[in-house]
Design a protein around this motif. Structure first.
Motif, PDB file in Angstrom:
ATOM      1  N   ASP A  59       0.772  -1.019  -0.049  1.00 38.68           N
ATOM      2  CA  ASP A  59       0.075  -0.021  -0.022  1.00 38.68           C
ATOM      3  C   ASP A  59       0.946   1.339   0.023  1.00 38.68           C
ATOM      4  O   ASP A  59       0.394   2.398  -0.534  1.00 38.68           O
ATOM      5  N   ALA A  60       1.944   0.980   0.628  1.00 42.51           N
ATOM      6  CA  ALA A  60       2.877   2.290   0.568  1.00 42.51           C
ATOM      7  C   ALA A  60       4.403   1.914   0.673  1.00 42.51           C
ATOM      8  O   ALA A  60       4.681   0.796   1.127  1.00 42.51           O
ATOM      9  N   VAL A  61       5.198   2.804   0.162  1.00 40.85           N
ATOM     10  CA  VAL A  61       6.602   2.632   0.084  1.00 40.85           C
ATOM     11  C   VAL A  61       7.211   3.628   0.689  1.00 40.85           C
ATOM     12  O   VAL A  61       7.021   4.735   0.494  1.00 40.85           O
ATOM     13  N   TYR A  62       8.172   3.487   1.752  1.00 39.26           N
ATOM     14  CA  TYR A  62       8.976   4.507   2.347  1.00 39.26           C
ATOM     15  C   TYR A  62      10.476   4.095   1.822  1.00 39.26           C
ATOM     16  O   TYR A  62      11.231   3.160   2.116  1.00 39.26           O
ATOM     17  N   HIS A  63      10.767   5.324   1.222  1.00 38.38           N
ATOM     18  CA  HIS A  63      12.082   5.145   0.634  1.00 38.38           C
ATOM     19  C   HIS A  63      13.048   5.973   1.553  1.00 38.38           C
ATOM     20  O   HIS A  63      13.079   7.149   1.437  1.00 38.38           O
ATOM     21  N   LEU A  64      13.909   5.270   2.504  1.00 35.00           N
ATOM     22  CA  LEU A  64      14.937   5.825   3.383  1.00 35.00           C
ATOM     23  C   LEU A  64      16.317   5.633   2.926  1.00 35.00           C
ATOM     24  O   LEU A  64      17.435   6.104   3.281  1.00 35.00           O
ATOM     25  N   ALA A  65      16.493   4.403   2.074  1.00 34.74           N
ATOM     26  CA  ALA A  65      18.110   4.229   1.602  1.00 34.74           C
ATOM     27  C   ALA A  65      18.822   5.256   0.887  1.00 34.74           C
ATOM     28  O   ALA A  65      18.052   5.844  -0.009  1.00 34.74           O
ATOM     29  N   GLY A  66      19.785   5.763   1.121  1.00 37.12           N
ATOM     30  CA  GLY A  66      20.650   6.543   0.153  1.00 37.12           C
ATOM     31  C   GLY A  66      21.950   6.956   0.910  1.00 37.12           C
ATOM     32  O   GLY A  66      22.169   6.360   2.101  1.00 37.12           O
ATOM     33  N   LEU A  67      22.616   7.743   0.364  1.00 32.62           N
ATOM     34  CA  LEU A  67      23.995   8.145   0.752  1.00 32.62           C
ATOM     35  C   LEU A  67      23.597   9.579   1.839  1.00 32.62           C
ATOM     36  O   LEU A  67      23.099  10.566   1.275  1.00 32.62           O
ATOM     37  N   HIS A  68      24.189   9.263   3.054  1.00 32.33           N
ATOM     38  CA  HIS A  68      23.899  10.510   3.810  1.00 32.33           C
ATOM     39  C   HIS A  68      25.119  11.369   3.790  1.00 32.33           C
ATOM     40  O   HIS A  68      26.157  11.249   3.139  1.00 32.33           O
ATOM     41  N   GLU A  69      24.976  12.516   4.574  1.00 31.72           N
ATOM     42  CA  GLU A  69      25.742  13.561   4.396  1.00 31.72           C
ATOM     43  C   GLU A  69      27.165  13.164   4.723  1.00 31.72           C
ATOM     44  O   GLU A  69      28.355  13.822   4.364  1.00 31.72           O
ATOM     45  N   GLY A  70      27.426  12.586   5.736  1.00 29.82           N
ATOM     46  CA  GLY A  70      28.664  11.888   6.167  1.00 29.82           C
ATOM     47  C   GLY A  70      29.155  10.779   5.360  1.00 29.82           C
ATOM     48  O   GLY A  70      30.386  10.294   5.839  1.00 29.82           O
ATOM     49  N   SER A  71      28.859  10.514   4.128  1.00 28.97           N
ATOM     50  CA  SER A  71      29.229   9.309   3.556  1.00 28.97           C
ATOM     51  C   SER A  71      30.848   9.695   3.077  1.00 28.97           C
ATOM     52  O   SER A  71      31.092  10.597   2.360  1.00 28.97           O
ATOM     53  N   ARG A  72      31.633   8.936   3.693  1.00 30.40           N
ATOM     54  CA  ARG A  72      32.983   8.954   3.314  1.00 30.40           C
ATOM     55  C   ARG A  72      33.460   8.637   1.876  1.00 30.40           C
ATOM     56  O   ARG A  72      33.056   7.659   1.264  1.00 30.40           O
ATOM     57  N   HIS A  73      34.147   9.516   1.304  1.00 23.54           N
ATOM     58  CA  HIS A  73      34.725   9.743  -0.063  1.00 23.54           C
ATOM     59  C   HIS A  73      33.756   9.510  -1.168  1.00 23.54           C
ATOM     60  O   HIS A  73      33.887   9.138  -2.332  1.00 23.54           O
ATOM     61  N   ALA A  74      32.446   9.861  -0.998  1.00 20.53           N
ATOM     62  CA  ALA A  74      31.290   9.999  -2.003  1.00 20.53           C
ATOM     63  C   ALA A  74      31.642  11.253  -2.672  1.00 20.53           C
ATOM     64  O   ALA A  74      31.835  12.225  -2.263  1.00 20.53           O
ATOM     65  N   THR A  75      31.490  10.994  -4.082  1.00 18.45           N
ATOM     66  CA  THR A  75      31.630  12.199  -4.750  1.00 18.45           C
ATOM     67  C   THR A  75      30.220  12.703  -5.320  1.00 18.45           C
ATOM     68  O   THR A  75      29.322  12.225  -5.064  1.00 18.45           O
ATOM     69  N   ALA A  76      30.452  13.813  -6.132  1.00 15.81           N
ATOM     70  CA  ALA A  76      28.879  14.552  -6.475  1.00 15.81           C
ATOM     71  C   ALA A  76      28.289  13.294  -7.278  1.00 15.81           C
ATOM     72  O   ALA A  76      27.059  13.504  -7.305  1.00 15.81           O
ATOM     73  N   ALA A  77      28.983  12.481  -8.084  1.00  9.40           N
ATOM     74  CA  ALA A  77      28.532  11.587  -9.086  1.00  9.40           C
ATOM     75  C   ALA A  77      27.752  10.183  -8.170  1.00  9.40           C
ATOM     76  O   ALA A  77      26.728   9.999  -8.667  1.00  9.40           O
TER      77      ALA A  77
END
Length: 306
Positions: A59-77
């Motif tokens: 009935d509903a989807v909660y989308h919480l998975a993602g890269l957070h602000e403190g993700s190390r070595h994450a680039t803009a891409a």
């Protein structure tokens, strides 16, 4: 019975949301059903058709998975691939699966890092980091996706605290627990926050909120804190005296500039306020727990984990 899927279900917010949904007698689809309740890696490897099959019957989807602000070595891409592209693909899959409501957790940082006036949902975007820009871009992509039968709710949250919190809030708690005097007496600007328990209760209520089409919602605790007040409360809850001395924001900015940490000074000395009352009325919600109680719970959890 309402059936829901939660991505990022093992995370700080996702785990608490799953527990709250079950307390409200909602059925959370198990992770082994497919990609629906798993993390970024599994979601990224699935095609839209596979995602739609995994979401079928929800009935509903909660989308919480993602890269957070403190993700190390994450680039803009990296931020764009996960926080924008994957979110849009999952939303399209939810629409294809006939899901009634898609709830996506964004961040108040899409509107900037500083605001004396409480930020409304219709405020102009002003992201200042790769993380915030990816969230802002995802918001625009979702809102431009065309009208669907699936209701879209974009929920912007300010700083989230609670048992299991990490990052700057956890560092501040540790500092307040040392008993050392802190240079925070001048950090009097108000900042909005939301306790984990209040946030997940709000999220759990969103699909039943009779929303129309696509909406942006803001959530926050009833009380706002200055860092001076917050540090004093954390010192007290840690069994320490409230010992603070003044240091001007200008001097702190100079010191932080030498150390490469201007962003932290902004978060300490500048305001960031959120207008959440209109969204709360829209959903028919009030924060069920006072922030003082949630801070006490957070500090107690942290002390037990030492």
């Amino acid at each position: 019975m309402t059936v829901v899927c939660v991505t990022g279900a093992s995370g700080f917010i996702g785990g608490a949301l799953v527990r709250r949904l079950k307390e409200l007698d909602q059925e959370v689809l198990p992770a082994n059903r497919g990609a629906a309740a798993t993390g970024i890696g599994d979601l990224s490897r699935r095609s839209r058709a596979e995602l739609a099959r995994a979401l079928a019957g929800a009935d509903a989807v909660y989308h919480l998975a993602g890269l957070h602000e403190g993700s190390r070595h994450a680039t803009a891409a990296d931020f764009d691939a996960v926080n924008r592209q994957l979110t849009l693909r999952l939303f399209n899959a939810a629409c294809a699966a006939g899901v009634r409501a898609f709830v996506w957790l964004s961040t108040i940082k899409v509107l900037g890092e500083v605001s004396e006036a409480p930020l409304r949902p219709d405020a102009a975007q002003a992201p200042a980091s790769d993380y915030a820009r990816s969230k802002a871009s995802a918001e625009r992509a979702l809102l431009d996706a065309g009208r669907q039968s699936t209701t879209l709710a974009i929920v912007r949250a300010p700083l989230v605290y609670g048992p299991g919190v990490r990052g700057n809030f956890a560092a501040l708690m540790r500092l307040c627990g040392t008993g050392l005097p802190l240079p925070l007496a001048g950090a009097t600007a108000l900042r909005s926050m939301v306790g984990l328990a209040n946030l997940v209760d709000f999220l759990a209520r969103v699909p039943a909120g009779n929303l129309d089409g696509k909406e942006i919602l803001h959530v926050r605790d009833a009380k706002e804190w200055s860092v001076t007040e917050l540090a004093g409360e954390l010192q007290r809850l840690s069994g320490r005296s409230s010992r603070q001395f003044p240091m001007s924001g200008k001097l702190a900015g100079s010191i932080a500039g030498w150390l490469g940490g201007r962003d932290l000074v902004t978060r300490l000395f500048e305001p960031l306020r959120v207008e959440g009352e209109a969204s709360a009325r829209r959903v028919g919600w009030k924060p069920p727990w006072p922030s003082e109680e949630l801070l006490k719970e957070t500090v107690a959890w942290t002390r037990r984990k030492r």
